[in-house]
Design an enzyme around this catalytic site. Structure first.
Site, PDB file in Angstrom:
ATOM      1  N   ARG A  72       0.546  -8.871  -0.213  1.00 11.02           N
ATOM      2  CA  ARG A  72       0.023  -8.424   1.070  1.00 11.02           C
ATOM      3  C   ARG A  72       0.975  -8.796   2.192  1.00 11.02           C
ATOM      4  O   ARG A  72       1.635  -9.826   2.148  1.00 11.02           O
ATOM      5  CB  ARG A  72      -1.344  -9.059   1.344  1.00 11.02           C
ATOM      6  CG  ARG A  72      -2.488  -8.365   0.630  1.00 11.02           C
ATOM      7  CD  ARG A  72      -3.826  -8.975   0.985  1.00 11.02           C
ATOM      8  NE  ARG A  72      -3.940 -10.322   0.479  1.00 11.02           N
ATOM      9  CZ  ARG A  72      -3.811 -11.412   1.194  1.00 11.02           C
ATOM     10  NH1 ARG A  72      -3.587 -11.340   2.499  1.00 11.02           N
ATOM     11  NH2 ARG A  72      -3.910 -12.595   0.647  1.00 11.02           N
ATOM     12  N   TYR A 210       1.323  -1.732  -3.041  1.00 11.68           N
ATOM     13  CA  TYR A 210       0.887  -2.909  -3.812  1.00 11.68           C
ATOM     14  C   TYR A 210      -0.471  -3.466  -3.412  1.00 11.68           C
ATOM     15  O   TYR A 210      -0.735  -3.680  -2.221  1.00 11.68           O
ATOM     16  CB  TYR A 210       1.924  -4.036  -3.672  1.00 11.68           C
ATOM     17  CG  TYR A 210       1.844  -5.038  -4.809  1.00 11.68           C
ATOM     18  CD1 TYR A 210       2.497  -4.786  -6.014  1.00 11.68           C
ATOM     19  CD2 TYR A 210       1.098  -6.198  -4.706  1.00 11.68           C
ATOM     20  CE1 TYR A 210       2.407  -5.685  -7.079  1.00 11.68           C
ATOM     21  CE2 TYR A 210       1.008  -7.101  -5.762  1.00 11.68           C
ATOM     22  CZ  TYR A 210       1.670  -6.836  -6.948  1.00 11.68           C
ATOM     23  OH  TYR A 210       1.592  -7.726  -7.995  1.00 11.68           O
ATOM     24  N   LYS A 219      -9.482  -5.377   0.083  1.00  9.25           N
ATOM     25  CA  LYS A 219      -9.455  -6.244   1.267  1.00  9.25           C
ATOM     26  C   LYS A 219      -9.715  -5.461   2.554  1.00  9.25           C
ATOM     27  O   LYS A 219     -10.394  -5.933   3.465  1.00  9.25           O
ATOM     28  CB  LYS A 219      -8.115  -6.971   1.370  1.00  9.25           C
ATOM     29  CG  LYS A 219      -7.684  -7.676   0.109  1.00  9.25           C
ATOM     30  CD  LYS A 219      -8.627  -8.774  -0.291  1.00  9.25           C
ATOM     31  CE  LYS A 219      -8.018  -9.592  -1.425  1.00  9.25           C
ATOM     32  NZ  LYS A 219      -8.869 -10.676  -1.857  1.00  9.25           N
ATOM     33  N   HIS A 239     -15.166 -13.229   1.214  1.00  5.66           N
ATOM     34  CA  HIS A 239     -14.104 -13.371   0.216  1.00  5.66           C
ATOM     35  C   HIS A 239     -14.568 -14.413  -0.812  1.00  5.66           C
ATOM     36  O   HIS A 239     -14.080 -15.536  -0.824  1.00  5.66           O
ATOM     37  CB  HIS A 239     -12.834 -13.833   0.944  1.00  5.66           C
ATOM     38  CG  HIS A 239     -11.609 -13.801   0.091  1.00  5.66           C
ATOM     39  ND1 HIS A 239     -10.515 -14.605   0.332  1.00  5.66           N
ATOM     40  CD2 HIS A 239     -11.279 -13.048  -0.988  1.00  5.66           C
ATOM     41  CE1 HIS A 239      -9.574 -14.354  -0.554  1.00  5.66           C
ATOM     42  NE2 HIS A 239     -10.008 -13.418  -1.364  1.00  5.66           N
ATOM     43  N   SER A 261      -6.773 -16.685  -1.488  1.00  5.33           N
ATOM     44  CA  SER A 261      -6.148 -15.938  -2.580  1.00  5.33           C
ATOM     45  C   SER A 261      -5.304 -16.869  -3.457  1.00  5.33           C
ATOM     46  O   SER A 261      -4.610 -17.737  -2.946  1.00  5.33           O
ATOM     47  CB  SER A 261      -5.225 -14.856  -2.011  1.00  5.33           C
ATOM     48  OG  SER A 261      -5.972 -13.968  -1.223  1.00  5.33           O
ATOM     49  N   CYS A 263      -6.174 -19.222  -5.580  1.00  6.18           N
ATOM     50  CA  CYS A 263      -6.615 -20.621  -5.702  1.00  6.18           C
ATOM     51  C   CYS A 263      -7.573 -20.792  -6.882  1.00  6.18           C
ATOM     52  O   CYS A 263      -8.344 -21.740  -6.932  1.00  6.18           O
ATOM     53  CB  CYS A 263      -7.298 -21.097  -4.425  1.00  6.18           C
ATOM     54  SG  CYS A 263      -6.144 -21.420  -3.089  1.00  6.18           S
ATOM     55  N   ASP A 286     -13.951 -11.926  -6.547  1.00  3.70           N
ATOM     56  CA  ASP A 286     -13.166 -11.864  -5.304  1.00  3.70           C
ATOM     57  C   ASP A 286     -13.992 -11.601  -4.049  1.00  3.70           C
ATOM     58  O   ASP A 286     -13.689 -12.155  -3.004  1.00  3.70           O
ATOM     59  CB  ASP A 286     -12.094 -10.770  -5.444  1.00  3.70           C
ATOM     60  CG  ASP A 286     -10.993 -10.889  -4.395  1.00  3.70           C
ATOM     61  OD1 ASP A 286     -10.647 -12.027  -4.024  1.00  3.70           O
ATOM     62  OD2 ASP A 286     -10.484  -9.851  -3.936  1.00  3.70           O
ATOM     63  N   ARG A 378       0.163  -9.285 -11.372  1.00  2.59           N
ATOM     64  CA  ARG A 378      -1.281  -9.089 -11.515  1.00  2.59           C
ATOM     65  C   ARG A 378      -1.656  -8.295 -12.759  1.00  2.59           C
ATOM     66  O   ARG A 378      -0.889  -7.460 -13.225  1.00  2.59           O
ATOM     67  CB  ARG A 378      -1.796  -8.301 -10.293  1.00  2.59           C
ATOM     68  CG  ARG A 378      -1.565  -8.996  -8.958  1.00  2.59           C
ATOM     69  CD  ARG A 378      -2.695  -9.921  -8.623  1.00  2.59           C
ATOM     70  NE  ARG A 378      -2.442 -10.743  -7.440  1.00  2.59           N
ATOM     71  CZ  ARG A 378      -3.415 -11.341  -6.760  1.00  2.59           C
ATOM     72  NH1 ARG A 378      -4.661 -11.208  -7.126  1.00  2.59           N
ATOM     73  NH2 ARG A 378      -3.127 -12.107  -5.717  1.00  2.59           N
TER      74      ARG A 378
HETATM   75  O1  SAT Z   1      -4.967  -8.697  -1.463  1.00  7.69           O
HETATM   76  S1  SAT Z   1      -4.701  -8.558  -2.889  1.00  7.69           S
HETATM   77  O2  SAT Z   1      -5.741  -7.748  -3.457  1.00  7.69           O
HETATM   78  O3  SAT Z   1      -3.380  -7.962  -3.081  1.00  7.69           O
HETATM   79  C1  SAT Z   1      -4.703 -10.050  -3.634  1.00  7.69           C
HETATM   80  C2  SAT Z   1      -5.229 -11.178  -2.861  1.00  7.69           C
HETATM   81  O4  SAT Z   1      -4.616 -11.580  -1.885  1.00  7.69           O
HETATM   82  O5  SAT Z   1      -6.283 -11.732  -3.246  1.00  7.69           O
HETATM   83 MN    MN Z   2      -8.819 -12.376  -2.893  1.00  5.36          MN
END
Ligand code: SAT
Ligand code: MN
Length: 597
Positions: A72, A210, A219, A239, A261, A263, A286, A378
């Site tokens: 990101r 991506y 997101k 989140h 993210s 973690c 997520d 990923r």
């Molecule tokens: O934002 S992504 O879906 O690329 C991955 C993340 O940051 O959790």
């Molecule tokens: Mn995330």
């Protein structure tokens, strides 16, 4: 162009963007397996996908992104509201008209030589009161395949797309193909814009293919736009993972948990318990959308249908359920390719393969400097392939939440677990999450940053208003019906830099204490920061942890905590006088309690 469905509003929007983006053709996605297979074959033909060995990993694909398009891009992510204060100091802001002018010129002709795909999708189970629909337009077949895994999409969803009540998501990799141009393996543009217009529920994403930059349901929609809608409508878009814990008596409680993210949310959501009789099942890894049910409790749905998980470090030992989920029908991006046509990444097996093609498409052997897999590589897998999905995971009513966890990656200061005194204090705990930066976004790794509610990069409006929203949610129901709030930290280290806590499956020990706290069955001691487990209530004596390390896991270092309060104060000050009084009070009360420690 004459794109025509029975939704006039949708037709008009699509036709207008067809004229602007000037693709060669248009395709309305039906979401079928046939369509997925045709697009995947097309991606194989153009060199974006490599089909993995059918015997080892059926119907799965390997993909390398452009090395400049791997995470990101937070500094290219914008919230465009009429008033800059509505975006707040933690978001990049630009005037919506100015931004539209800029984007319109970037999108002009940006899909030349390509197909424009139109993807109707639903975040959340079809027809659920908690769900919301969107339509994504994209010129990337990779994105279409990923959206098929990550969302409910296609023909079935069209029935639920009513009038103008859908989120408009426009995406382009930003690389038009002029006549005779050969497409790149991974197309993207150096210039990237990930732009949200919450007031008109639209997203414009340009230049990246991506993850969260391009799969706009995730997101951009399910967090940034949804958090804005949730604030307006009195619910929560967070989140957070969602998991179920069952005790030996067969009683089940649902937990939601916010962690930044990379973690370990996915690992926690699929945890394999090391305590006999205790069991964890997965609802989501997520994002959680939570609304009050008629009984006054908060109910959560996972708006997604897939996992977009960090590959490195995932193994049969650390997360067997993730490994089992990805045995087939999966996409792997930026990991390494084995000679036998399968995938590999650091930490997947103890023995490193003799030879690989790494994520940069270089020959790789053990000992070479370059990584095999990018740290933010990923796997994209259908959630239904996870062997421990909770039977209720697609229940349109959601699952009742008893516990909310807040966590980050902290080497120091923050104990393994502690409990908030009440909702207001819990909101304070969410607001003070700080975490060492991971590879999920561009930027310096390891640097400590404040990431309140793990929403810093994902809150679609002023974060101070978001804090207020959390405080007001606590007033909408009887305090006894609210989830209890806990802070956890799996990442504390001792003075030699060694992790104090084994983590992974042993995290069930912490979840068990929390579970029993809900029923008032576990003992706690009051401390200046919150309730800590009574020493014997959280079982660690059978773990390979020295008594000294055990004490350190829960040690509250007065000086470290006083420094923490200074850092919180500095962070709060970025919001000026918008920061809610209740949080200032909580900070003051914490300081007082620490001063007498
Ligand atoms: O934002 S992504 O879906 O690329 C991955 C993340 O940051 O959790
Ligand atoms: Mn995330």
């Amino acid at each position: 162009m004459n794109f025509s469905t029975n939704n006039a509003h949708l037709n008009q929007w699509v036709n207008q963007l067809f004229d602007l983006c000037k693709p060669d053709s248009i395709h309305l996605c039906d979401g079928s397996d046939d369509e997925y297979n045709i697009l995947a074959s097309l991606l194989v033909k153009t060199g974006t996908f490599i089909k993995l060995n059918e015997d080892k990993r059926p119907n799965s694909y390997y993909c390398q992104s452009d090395p400049t398009d791997v995470a990101r891009v937070e500094d290219r992510t914008f919230i465009c509201t009429d008033n800059p204060e509505d975006a707040g100091p933690t978001n990049n802001w630009m005037n919506p008209d100015e931004m539209k002018t800029k984007l319109t010129s970037l999108f002009n002709g940006c899909m030349k030589g390509r197909t424009m795909y139109v993807i109707p999708f639903s975040m959340g189970p079809l027809g659920s009161k908690i769900s919301y629909t969107g339509v994504q337009i994209t010129d990337s077949p990779y994105v279409v395949c990923s959206m098929k895994i990550m969302t409910r999409m296609g023909k079935e969803v069209m029935k639920f797309i009513e009038g103008s009540k859908f989120v408009k998501c426009l995406h382009s990799v930003g690389k038009p193909l002029n006549h005779g141009d050969k497409d790149a393996k991974w197309s993207c543009n150096e210039e990237k814009y990930i732009v949200h217009f919450p007031e008109e529920k639209s997203i414009w994403s340009f230049g990246s293919g991506y993850g969260g930059n391009a799969l706009l349901g995730k997101k951009c929609f399910a967090l940034r736009i949804a958090s804005y809608l949730a604030k307006k409508e009195g619910w929560l878009a967070e989140h957070m993972l969602i998991l179920a814990v069952t005790n030996p008596k067969g009683e089940k409680k649902y937990f939601a948990g916010a962690f930044p993210s990379a973690c370990g949310k996915t690992n926690l959501a699929m945890l394999t318990s090391t305590i006999p009789g205790w069991n964890v099942e997965t609802v989501g890894d997520d994002i959680a959308w939570m609304k009050f049910g008629d009984d006054g409790r908060l109910y959560a749905v996972n708006p997604e249908t897939g996992f977009f998980g960090v590959a490195p470090g995932t193994s049969i030992d650390t997360n067997p359920n993730a490994m089992l989920s990805m045995r087939q029908n999966s996409i792997f991006t930026n990991v390494a390719l084995t000679q036998g046509g399968d995938v590999w990444w650091e930490g997947m097996t103890k023995q490193e393969p003799d030879e690989l093609i790494n994520w940069l498409n270089h020959k790789w052997m053990p000992g070479v400097k370059e990584r095999a897999a990018h740290p933010n590589s990923r796997y994209t897998v259908p959630a239904k392939q996870c062997p421990v999905m909770d039977p209720e995971w697609e229940n349109p009513a959601g699952v009742p939440i008893s516990v909310i966890l807040f966590g980050g990656r902290r080497e120091k200061t923050i104990p393994l677990v502690y409990e908030a005194f009440n909702w207001q204090h819990g909101t304070f705990l969410g607001s003070i999450i700080a975490s060492e930066k991971t590879a999920a976004a561009d930027g310096e790794l390891g640097k400590l940053r404040h990431d309140p509610f793990a929403m810093l990069p994902f809150c679609g409006y002023n974060m101070a208003d978001y804090f207020n929203h959390w405080l007001s949610i606590g007033k909408l129901t009887d305090a006894k019906k609210l989830p209890k709030i806990f802070s956890v930290n799996w990442f504390r280290k001792n003075s030699e830099g060694k992790y104090l806590w084994p983590g992974f499956g042993d995290n069930i020990r912490v979840l068990k204490w929390i579970f029993e706290r809900i029923d008032d069955d576990a003992a706690a001691v009051e401390s200046p920061i919150g309730y800590l487990p009574y020493p014997k209530a959280l079982k660690v004596d059978d773990l390979d942890i020295s008594p000294q390390d055990r004490d350190e896991l829960f040690y509250i270092d007065k000086n470290e905590w006083l420094n923490e309060t200074i850092s919180i104060e500095r962070f709060y000050s970025t919001f000026g006088n918008k920061i809610p009084n209740q949080l200032i009070e909580e900070l003051g009360a914490l300081k007082n309690r620490l001063s007498i420690l």
